[in-house]
Write an enzyme that holds these catalytic residues in place. Structure first.
Site, PDB file in Angstrom:
ATOM      1  N   GLU A 238       0.880  -1.184   0.000  1.00 52.24           N
ATOM      2  CA  GLU A 238       0.000   0.000   0.000  1.00 52.24           C
ATOM      3  C   GLU A 238       0.909   1.224   0.000  1.00 52.24           C
ATOM      4  O   GLU A 238       1.527   1.534   1.019  1.00 52.24           O
ATOM      5  CB  GLU A 238      -0.894  -0.008   1.253  1.00 52.24           C
ATOM      6  CG  GLU A 238      -1.848  -1.186   1.347  1.00 52.24           C
ATOM      7  CD  GLU A 238      -3.006  -1.090   0.361  1.00 52.24           C
ATOM      8  OE1 GLU A 238      -3.179  -0.017  -0.254  1.00 52.24           O
ATOM      9  OE2 GLU A 238      -3.713  -2.091   0.190  1.00 52.24           O
ATOM     10  N   CYS A 272      -2.011   9.598   2.383  1.00 51.64           N
ATOM     11  CA  CYS A 272      -1.677   8.972   1.094  1.00 51.64           C
ATOM     12  C   CYS A 272      -2.712   9.331   0.035  1.00 51.64           C
ATOM     13  O   CYS A 272      -2.414   9.364  -1.147  1.00 51.64           O
ATOM     14  CB  CYS A 272      -1.550   7.460   1.252  1.00 51.64           C
ATOM     15  SG  CYS A 272      -3.007   6.707   1.973  1.00 51.64           S
TER      16      CYS A 272
HETATM   17  P1  NAD Z   1       8.478   4.823   4.617  1.00 54.26           P
HETATM   18  O1  NAD Z   1       8.422   4.019   3.392  1.00 54.26           O
HETATM   19  O2  NAD Z   1       9.643   5.690   4.847  1.00 54.26           O
HETATM   20  O3  NAD Z   1       8.388   3.884   5.924  1.00 54.26           O
HETATM   21  C1  NAD Z   1       7.301   3.017   6.137  1.00 54.26           C
HETATM   22  C2  NAD Z   1       7.748   1.930   7.083  1.00 54.26           C
HETATM   23  O4  NAD Z   1       8.752   1.141   6.447  1.00 54.26           O
HETATM   24  C3  NAD Z   1       8.364   2.420   8.379  1.00 54.26           C
HETATM   25  O5  NAD Z   1       7.941   1.582   9.424  1.00 54.26           O
HETATM   26  C4  NAD Z   1       9.861   2.252   8.128  1.00 54.26           C
HETATM   27  O6  NAD Z   1      10.622   2.076   9.302  1.00 54.26           O
HETATM   28  C5  NAD Z   1       9.882   0.993   7.278  1.00 54.26           C
HETATM   29  N1  NAD Z   1      11.055   0.846   6.416  1.00 54.26           N
HETATM   30  C6  NAD Z   1      11.810   1.810   5.832  1.00 54.26           C
HETATM   31  N2  NAD Z   1      12.751   1.249   5.036  1.00 54.26           N
HETATM   32  C7  NAD Z   1      12.590  -0.095   5.119  1.00 54.26           C
HETATM   33  C8  NAD Z   1      13.248  -1.209   4.517  1.00 54.26           C
HETATM   34  N3  NAD Z   1      14.254  -1.054   3.665  1.00 54.26           N
HETATM   35  N4  NAD Z   1      12.808  -2.449   4.823  1.00 54.26           N
HETATM   36  C9  NAD Z   1      11.757  -2.626   5.655  1.00 54.26           C
HETATM   37  N5  NAD Z   1      11.100  -1.608   6.264  1.00 54.26           N
HETATM   38  C10 NAD Z   1      11.507  -0.359   5.999  1.00 54.26           C
HETATM   39  O7  NAD Z   1       7.133   5.667   4.659  1.00 54.26           O
HETATM   40  P2  NAD Z   1       6.673   6.742   5.748  1.00 54.26           P
HETATM   41  O8  NAD Z   1       7.484   7.968   5.564  1.00 54.26           O
HETATM   42  O9  NAD Z   1       6.607   6.118   7.102  1.00 54.26           O
HETATM   43  O10 NAD Z   1       5.173   7.007   5.293  1.00 54.26           O
HETATM   44  C11 NAD Z   1       4.813   7.912   4.295  1.00 54.26           C
HETATM   45  C12 NAD Z   1       4.558   7.203   2.983  1.00 54.26           C
HETATM   46  O11 NAD Z   1       3.595   6.182   3.162  1.00 54.26           O
HETATM   47  C13 NAD Z   1       3.961   8.116   1.922  1.00 54.26           C
HETATM   48  O12 NAD Z   1       4.552   7.830   0.682  1.00 54.26           O
HETATM   49  C14 NAD Z   1       2.498   7.737   1.911  1.00 54.26           C
HETATM   50  O13 NAD Z   1       1.836   8.018   0.707  1.00 54.26           O
HETATM   51  C15 NAD Z   1       2.578   6.277   2.180  1.00 54.26           C
HETATM   52  N6  NAD Z   1       1.302   5.805   2.724  1.00 54.26           N
HETATM   53  C16 NAD Z   1       0.541   4.961   1.972  1.00 54.26           C
HETATM   54  C17 NAD Z   1      -0.698   4.545   2.465  1.00 54.26           C
HETATM   55  C18 NAD Z   1      -1.579   3.602   1.688  1.00 54.26           C
HETATM   56  O14 NAD Z   1      -2.434   2.992   2.314  1.00 54.26           O
HETATM   57  N7  NAD Z   1      -1.442   3.449   0.384  1.00 54.26           N
HETATM   58  C19 NAD Z   1      -1.130   5.000   3.700  1.00 54.26           C
HETATM   59  C20 NAD Z   1      -0.320   5.868   4.412  1.00 54.26           C
HETATM   60  C21 NAD Z   1       0.906   6.257   3.927  1.00 54.26           C
END
Ligand code: NAD
Length: 512
Positions: A238, A272
């Site tokens: 997602e 998002c």
């Molecule tokens: P992010 O991708 O930086 O981090 C998300 C999660 O992934 C965190 O828990 C982080 O610690 C973990 N993570 C980071 N790198 C990783 C790796 N290499 N391996 C495994 N885990 C890892 O995102 P964010 O900054 O926390 O959130 C914002 C983003 O999320 C925006 O792009 C937003 O659009 C998206 N988002 C999508 C939805 C949806 O349902 N489609 C909902 C909310 C947010």
């Protein structure tokens, strides 16, 4: 500013800068045991009936209702969002999802009888749902409760155990979620909250979970997708969005202006499914711009219970916005409201920025902003606006505004998007009966509703024979069967079914 150490994550209120507490980080060496404990707990949990599982869900729901204000405080302090947004957009949809799962999981996971074709005479067929095992859920910080709890609960309903890695930006919400799964009939270790950042996330991903459910950025989603594919682990991704809002000239413009301001700026644009691009029909552009400027001017930012908007959550996000907005202004965009990035102060409260004179090539119109900025363009025809709306690499949500619902539905049908809302924004996500997920780089897979539970299960096909017959027609020996099969298949698949020939051929085959 104090940052997280190797052992602890610092929980900081982004609206005030105040350090709330420190949360112990999970050590990489613990991951192996976490999976062992998770798999043991899963066996206990899967042996319970769905009814028994739902009794635990009900107790959890009632505790959440009881502790609603306390949970709202933790979310608000962890993210900088105002209490009203914590309660309406994070807590309420979570509790609603629990109720939905309580009501629908038994039906969603029931063994389903399906038809059996005549060629398989005398047999029965059905579909069953089997838990996948230990599910890894990785969640972001913007709706730290909902985006973790809904997949966790959907996975649990299906009889799985869960390893949850909440965002390192909001560790206190992670702590409260761990607490909620203690007691209430949940076996110990059925949900384990693993605190940490990227390294922990990577280690958990490569430790062979039975399913990965990830919510976060496209960039991280691609890494998770690659890691999952390497070990053939099924996953749901997602990811981000750049959602368009299309306003036709016959729309209720006052409502559309209010909807645009809420859709673009709620949670300081860190949604998002934020409205991130607005296309308004040329003939009503000036009228609409005036309305939206007035509407944005009425928004109160602060930390009190009556304020509309809190602060941004992440410093890193502020930097992304700074780059996008500066680049847009440099290329000719006009800041209709708000303040030039050069004049922003140190705080995470950003002014609400509406930009005009933008063009599709600017990153502000192409890449996710995830902040309080709304760029506006005009259009003249349906063809033109559909092409513009579909022109990014994202496709999460979109909205279409018109009093002519047939026209709105026609436009909605042509948008490359996981969801479309007509004359409203974002709210499709709040209906748990609707699937949720993106197209293109906004993600792979869907959840919510019955299918949101089923994704966490293996779909098993079962074909049953009473075992009374001596043999099957297609078994050995084949001697003398070929012409009978020709007769059987021609009578079955031909222009008109010939049942007499079918029965005759079938009986003779059985006797062979
Ligand atoms: P992010 O991708 O930086 O981090 C998300 C999660 O992934 C965190 O828990 C982080 O610690 C973990 N993570 C980071 N790198 C990783 C790796 N290499 N391996 C495994 N885990 C890892 O995102 P964010 O900054 O926390 O959130 C914002 C983003 O999320 C925006 O792009 C937003 O659009 C998206 N988002 C999508 C939805 C949806 O349902 N489609 C909902 C909310 C947010």
């Amino acid at each position: 500013m104090q940052i997280s150490t190797a052992e602890n994550l610092v929980a900081r209120n982004p609206a005030t800068g105040e350090i709330i507490t420190q949360v112990k980080m999970t050590r990489l060496e613990e991951i192996k045991d976490i999976y062992v404990q998770s798999r043991d707990a899963q066996k206990v949990w899967a042996s319970k009936s769905i009814k028994e599982r739902m009794e635990s869900f009900k107790r959890l729901r009632l505790e959440m209702v009881e502790r609603m204000e306390e949970i709202a405080e933790v979310i608000s302090k962890s993210t900088g969002k105002v209490l009203t947004e914590a309660i309406t957009a994070d807590i309420m949809p979570t509790i609603d999802a629990i109720m939905h799962i309580e009501k629908h999981s038994e039906r969603g996971l029931k063994r389903k009888k399906v038809k059996t074709p005549l060629l398989l005479i005398g047999k029965k067929s059905y579909v069953e749902w089997m838990p996948r095992g230990a599910v890894l859920i990785i969640s972001p910080w913007n709706y730290p409760l909902n985006l973790a709890m809904v997949p966790v609960l959907s996975a649990l309903a299906g009889g799985n155990s869960v390893i949850l890695k909440p965002s390192e930006v909001t560790p206190l919400v992670g702590e409260i979620m761990g607490e909620l799964f203690r007691g209430k009939g949940f076996p110990s270790h059925i949900v384990q909250v693993v605190q940490g950042g990227k390294e922990i996330g990577e280690a958990l991903t490569s430790a062979s979970p039975d399913y990965i459910f990830f919510t976060g950025s496209v960039q991280t989603g691609k890494k998770i997708g690659e890691a999952a594919a390497r070990n053939l682990i099924p996953s749901t991704l997602e990811l981000g969005g750049k959602d368009p809002m299309i306003i036709f000239e016959d729309a209720n413009l006052e409502r559309a202006a209010k909807g645009a301001v809420w859709g673009a700026f709620t949670n300081s644009g860190q949604v998002c499914m934020s409205t991130e691009r607005l296309y308004v029909e040329q003939s009503v552009y000036h009228k609409f711009l005036k309305l939206i400027r007035e509407e944005a001017g009425r928004i109160k930012q602060g930390v009190s219970v009556d304020d509309d908007l809190g602060s941004m959550t992440s410093e890193a996000q502020k930097e992304i916005l700074k780059v996008q907005i500066t680049e847009a202004i440099h290329s000719g965009a006009i800041l209709e409201t708000g303040v030039h990035p050069d004049e922003w102060d140190e705080r995470l409260f950003l002014p609400l920025m509406i930009l005009t004179n933008v063009s599709p090539e600017m990153s502000i119109m192409k890449e996710e902003s995830f902040g309080p900025v709304l760029p506006i363009m005009t259009f003249e025809t349906m063809e033109e606006v559909i092409e513009l709306a579909n022109s990014t690499r994202y496709g999460l949500n979109a909205s279409v505004w018109s009093r002519d619902l047939e026209k709105a539905k026609m436009a909605a049908g042509r948008l490359l998007s996981g969801a479309v809302v007509i004359n409203d924004v974002i709210t499709s996500v709040a209906n748990h009966h609707l699937p949720f997920g993106g197209v293109k780089e906004s993600g792979i897979g869907r959840y919510h509703g019955e299918q949101g539970i089923q994704i966490f299960c293996h779909e098993k096909a079962v074909l049953e024979d009473s075992g009374k017959r001596r043999t099957e027609v297609q078994w050995f020996p084949y001697e003398g069967k070929y012409p009978l099969f020709i007769k059987l298949f021609k009578s079955y698949f031909g222009k008109r079914k010939n049942y007499l020939n079918f029965v005759d051929a079938y009986i003779r085959l059985l006797r062979k």
